[in-house]
Design a protein around this motif. Structure first.
Motif, PDB file in Angstrom:
ATOM      1  N   GLY A 189       0.814  -1.206   0.000  1.00 53.21           N
ATOM      2  CA  GLY A 189       0.000   0.000   0.000  1.00 53.21           C
ATOM      3  C   GLY A 189       0.845   1.253   0.000  1.00 53.21           C
ATOM      4  N   GLU A 209      -0.878   4.469   0.144  1.00 54.33           N
ATOM      5  CA  GLU A 209      -1.848   5.539   0.363  1.00 54.33           C
ATOM      6  C   GLU A 209      -1.232   6.736   1.082  1.00 54.33           C
ATOM      7  N   CYS A 210      -0.259   6.455   1.944  1.00 51.19           N
ATOM      8  CA  CYS A 210       0.390   7.516   2.718  1.00 51.19           C
ATOM      9  C   CYS A 210       1.782   7.045   3.088  1.00 51.19           C
ATOM     10  N   TYR A 267      -8.485   0.843   6.168  1.00 53.94           N
ATOM     11  CA  TYR A 267      -8.598   0.553   4.733  1.00 53.94           C
ATOM     12  C   TYR A 267      -9.093  -0.865   4.480  1.00 53.94           C
ATOM     13  N   GLU A 300     -10.788   3.412   1.370  1.00 53.25           N
ATOM     14  CA  GLU A 300     -10.784   3.748   2.789  1.00 53.25           C
ATOM     15  C   GLU A 300     -12.162   3.476   3.377  1.00 53.25           C
TER      16      GLU A 300
END
Length: 445
Positions: free
Chosen positions: A53, A55-56, A85, A92
């Motif tokens: 992942g 995402e951040c 998530y 999300e």
């Protein structure tokens, strides 16, 4: 059973921030500077990355709910916000913001617990609603807490004092305080439950003694001595699935495995061995010695050990059954996971059977070739009519069936089971259903 460690020291890959095992030790979550990765640990010979992942960045908390698609993450760039998530769908489910930095997150099938420095938030994982806030808890800078994973025994434990090793036991299902356990003379450093939530292991900042208590009564069952020469920092504790063994790792090169068994006294008239005779003499003498010395003489030593080829690096350990054999898993800040076989009858030094690098790009070709040659040597061992334990575990194991999910002792979720319904969703969330569309919500606390 769940363990997490933040790897912020020297000696490991620059991309690695933290790692944690899930509740039934079937996967390893790794937080990195670019995001996070989830690995399957159901095989000895290979370690598949099942999801990556992004995402951040800078994920310092990554917690997966058993083998489901639900993963909770917290980033160093937003340390007060928790994101939940559905990683298979890449969506999300929700996010929550808190008044201070999030230090730890714990999950089971009923509750999601968020620990801050001086408060604890308990959410209902079915809809992510906040059920209880425990304010003004003793100063807890490391966010130390543990949540049992059992359906019936959903207990939460956290430090009850900043100066001594008191353990607060809280019923996360009924939202009530159960008891306080005076476990150690110095502040707590590690806590973990067994799979059924009936036993709790603890260690203090001194790191010399590990104790096991009954839950919810808080009675002491076992006391193990890790060492006497030096104080160490215990980084993780983990029970085996049957609660017959307990492992402990620290900032030293040794991982200890203790056996939870009560020694029955010799029957009268039975001819004792020399060791039993000496033990009896020590027990008799201990009644005349100071209490501290007497306690040491009654403490059990490690049943099995592992000597790591490192010192001072952070790591976490877990006991798991992988391909039908008991294994010790050690995830280290050097970017590797080490898999050891355990002789459950004789104990002693555990045998390293496999080492996997979490970041394949960092691997040297010579090192990879050497590991493959060592694995081939183990596979080429000839069979015998009565193979020894070492020979047995060295032979290739049959991989688990693709139609069977690795179990969780109380009958955990199977593929397609309904997992918690979240806010603003029109229907229940099927974490393994391709038609599922998770909701999105934002909350602040």
């Amino acid at each position: 059973m769940e363990d997490r460690e933040t790897f912020d020291g020297p000696g490991g890959p620059q991309d690695l921030i933290n790692s944690s095992f899930n509740q039934d030790t079937t996967s390893l979550s790794v937080g990195t500077k670019s995001g996070y990765r989830l690995f399957s640990v159901t095989s000895v010979d290979k370690m598949d990355c099942i999801h990556e992942g992004a995402e951040c960045p800078d994920m310092y908390i990554v917690e997966r709910l058993f083998s489901s698609s639900l993963v909770v993450v917290v980033s160093l760039s937003m340390p007060r916000r928790m994101n939940v998530y559905h990683f298979k769908r890449g969506t999300e489910i929700c996010n929550y913001s808190y008044s201070n930095n999030i230090l730890s997150v714990r999950l089971n099938r009923q509750r999601l617990v968020v620990c801050l420095e001086e408060s604890v938030y308990i959410h209902n994982i079915k809809d992510m609603k906040l059920l209880k806030t425990l304010l003004n808890i003793p100063h807890n800078p490391s966010g130390l807490c543990a949540l049992s994973v059992s359906h019936g025994n959903s207990y939460l434990v956290y430090p009850g004092s900043q100066t001594i090793g008191e353990i607060m036991v809280y019923d996360a299902n009924n939202l009530s305080t159960v008891t306080m356990i005076p476990a150690h003379d110095s502040p707590l450093a590690a806590l973990t439950f067994n799979a059924s939530g009936t036993k709790l292991a603890s260690a203090s900042e001194r790191g010399t003694v590990i104790r096991v208590f009954t839950i919810p009564e808080g009675q002491r069952l076992f006391e193990f001595r890790r060492g006497m020469k030096r104080y160490v920092s215990i980084s993780s504790l983990s029970f085996s699935s049957d609660a017959q063994f307990l492992c402990a790792s620290s900032n030293t090169e040794t991982v200890h495995i203790f056996k939870l068994e009560h020694h029955s006294p010799s029957r009268e008239g039975e001819c004792p061995t020399w060791g039993a005779y000496v033990g009896k003499m020590f027990t008799a003498a201990s009644t005349y010695l100071p209490s501290q010395v007497s306690d040491i003489m009654h403490q059990d030593r490690a049943f099995a050990t592992v000597r790591l080829n490192m010192f001072g690096l952070k790591n976490i350990c877990a006991l798991a059954t992988v391909q039908k054999l008991p294994r010790l898993l050690v995830a280290s800040s050097d970017g590797h996971i080490y898999i050891y076989n355990i002789d459950t009858q004789e104990g002693g030094e555990c045998v390293l059977v496999r080492k996997h690098r979490l970041f394949k790009g960092d691997k040297e070709p010579q090192e990879e070739q050497q590991e493959e040659e060592e694995l081939e040597d183990r596979r080429s061992l000839p069979p015998s009519n009565s193979p020894s334990y070492a020979a047995t575990v060295a032979l290739p194991s049959t991989p688990p069936s693709s139609t069977t999910l690795t179990g969780y002792s109380d009958g955990g979720a199977k593929k397609g089971d309904v997992i918690p319904q979240h806010e603003f969703t029109k229907g229940p969330v099927y974490l393994d259903d391709e038609n599922e569309i998770p909701p999105v919500s934002n909350q602040s606390n």
